[in-house]
Scaffold this active site. Sequence first.
Site, PDB file in Angstrom:
ATOM      1  N   ALA A  72       0.500   8.912  16.164  1.00 53.91           N
ATOM      2  CA  ALA A  72       0.505  10.062  15.266  1.00 53.91           C
ATOM      3  C   ALA A  72      -0.001   9.681  13.881  1.00 53.91           C
ATOM      4  O   ALA A  72      -0.756  10.438  13.245  1.00 53.91           O
ATOM      5  CB  ALA A  72       1.916  10.645  15.174  1.00 53.91           C
ATOM      6  N   TYR A 120       3.005   5.304  16.022  1.00 55.28           N
ATOM      7  CA  TYR A 120       1.727   4.654  15.723  1.00 55.28           C
ATOM      8  C   TYR A 120       0.559   5.614  15.950  1.00 55.28           C
ATOM      9  O   TYR A 120      -0.292   5.804  15.077  1.00 55.28           O
ATOM     10  CB  TYR A 120       1.578   3.417  16.593  1.00 55.28           C
ATOM     11  CG  TYR A 120       0.291   2.666  16.379  1.00 55.28           C
ATOM     12  CD1 TYR A 120       0.114   1.859  15.266  1.00 55.28           C
ATOM     13  CD2 TYR A 120      -0.752   2.744  17.303  1.00 55.28           C
ATOM     14  CE1 TYR A 120      -1.067   1.157  15.064  1.00 55.28           C
ATOM     15  CE2 TYR A 120      -1.926   2.045  17.120  1.00 55.28           C
ATOM     16  CZ  TYR A 120      -2.091   1.259  15.995  1.00 55.28           C
ATOM     17  OH  TYR A 120      -3.262   0.574  15.798  1.00 55.28           O
ATOM     18  N   VAL A 139       0.807  -1.219   0.000  1.00 52.46           N
ATOM     19  CA  VAL A 139       0.000   0.000   0.000  1.00 52.46           C
ATOM     20  C   VAL A 139       0.845   1.275   0.000  1.00 52.46           C
ATOM     21  O   VAL A 139       0.319   2.358  -0.236  1.00 52.46           O
ATOM     22  CB  VAL A 139      -0.984   0.038   1.193  1.00 52.46           C
ATOM     23  CG1 VAL A 139      -2.012  -1.074   1.073  1.00 52.46           C
ATOM     24  CG2 VAL A 139      -0.243  -0.014   2.522  1.00 52.46           C
ATOM     25  N   ILE A 155      -7.577  -5.054  20.717  1.00 53.53           N
ATOM     26  CA  ILE A 155      -8.210  -6.137  19.983  1.00 53.53           C
ATOM     27  C   ILE A 155      -7.238  -7.312  19.890  1.00 53.53           C
ATOM     28  O   ILE A 155      -6.064  -7.128  19.563  1.00 53.53           O
ATOM     29  CB  ILE A 155      -8.605  -5.692  18.555  1.00 53.53           C
ATOM     30  CG1 ILE A 155      -9.489  -4.425  18.617  1.00 53.53           C
ATOM     31  CG2 ILE A 155      -9.323  -6.812  17.831  1.00 53.53           C
ATOM     32  CD1 ILE A 155     -10.809  -4.595  19.326  1.00 53.53           C
ATOM     33  N   SER A 167      -7.357   4.217  15.560  1.00 52.18           N
ATOM     34  CA  SER A 167      -7.009   3.459  16.761  1.00 52.18           C
ATOM     35  C   SER A 167      -7.425   4.234  17.995  1.00 52.18           C
ATOM     36  O   SER A 167      -7.453   5.476  17.986  1.00 52.18           O
ATOM     37  CB  SER A 167      -5.496   3.212  16.801  1.00 52.18           C
ATOM     38  OG  SER A 167      -5.086   2.744  18.068  1.00 52.18           O
TER      39      SER A 167
END
Length: 258
Positions: free
Chosen positions: A162, A160, A68, A193, A147
Site C-alpha cells: 500500500a 508495504y 526521512v 532484488i 515495488s
Amino acid sequence: MPVTAYDLTGRTALVTGAASGIGRATATLLAEAGAAVHCADLDERGVRATAAALTATGAIARAHHVDVTSRVQVAAVVDAAVRTTGRLDVLAAIAGVMHSAAVLETEEADLDRVWNINFKGVLHSCQEAARVMIATGTGGSIVTMASGAVDTGAPGLLSYGASKAAVIQLTKTLATEVGRHGIRVNAVAPGWIRTPMTARHTADAQQQAERPMARMSPLGRVGEAADVAQAVLHLASDAAAFTTGQILRPNGGVAMPW
C-alpha cells in the site's frame, strides 16, 4: 542515443537510502556517471562508508545522516546539497523499509512506521527537491522507488504494498504538476532484488527464497541492486528527456502489466 546522454558531469544528485542495497548501488552509478552525489541515510555508519568509497575513486560525494520521516531533516539535507554547487539536478528517493504481516495481524504501529518511511519520507524528499529545482530554474529529474508488489496481491505485504502504491500515485501526480518547470518525475518498481532487505539468515534459506522467484522470470534469475541502479540512471539522465509520470519495472519479466 549517444552514450553522452548518460553523462551527469556537472550535476548534483541526492540519494536517500544510500547506506546499502539499491541506494548504495545508485549512488555509486550516479557518481561514476559524473554527478556530485549527496548520500543520505538513517544508518550513519553505512552512509559514511558509501561516501568514503566514492571519494576514494575520485568522485565528489558527501554523507548526510537523515531521518526521512522528518521534514526538517530532509529540508536541511537538500539545502546542504544545494549550498555546495548551487543546484540540485537529481533526486533518487530510495529510502524504505520492508514489513510483512497478514492483514488480520497488522498492527497500527507497524502500519504507521511503514507509511511514514515509505510514503511520507518520499513525499518530503520530493517536495523539498522540487521546490529547489523550481527556485533555481534548472529543472531536474526525480526518481522514486516503488515495488513490484503494487502489481499483484501477496500474502503479508499489505503495509508495504500500500505504501508503494501511494508512491506511484505521488509520482504520477507530481509529474503533472512540475513538468512545466522542466522537472521529470518517474518511479522504478523492481521485482525480487538481492539486497540486505531480502537477505536470509543462511545460504540455504536464501536459495529457498530466491529459487521460486528465479523460476518465475523469463531470464531465470533474481535481480541485483545494480540492475535497479541502471534503471535509476536512465531516468535521471538526458536519455529519458521525454519520459515523465512513468513506472519502469526492472523485474526480470516476472510481471508484464500494460
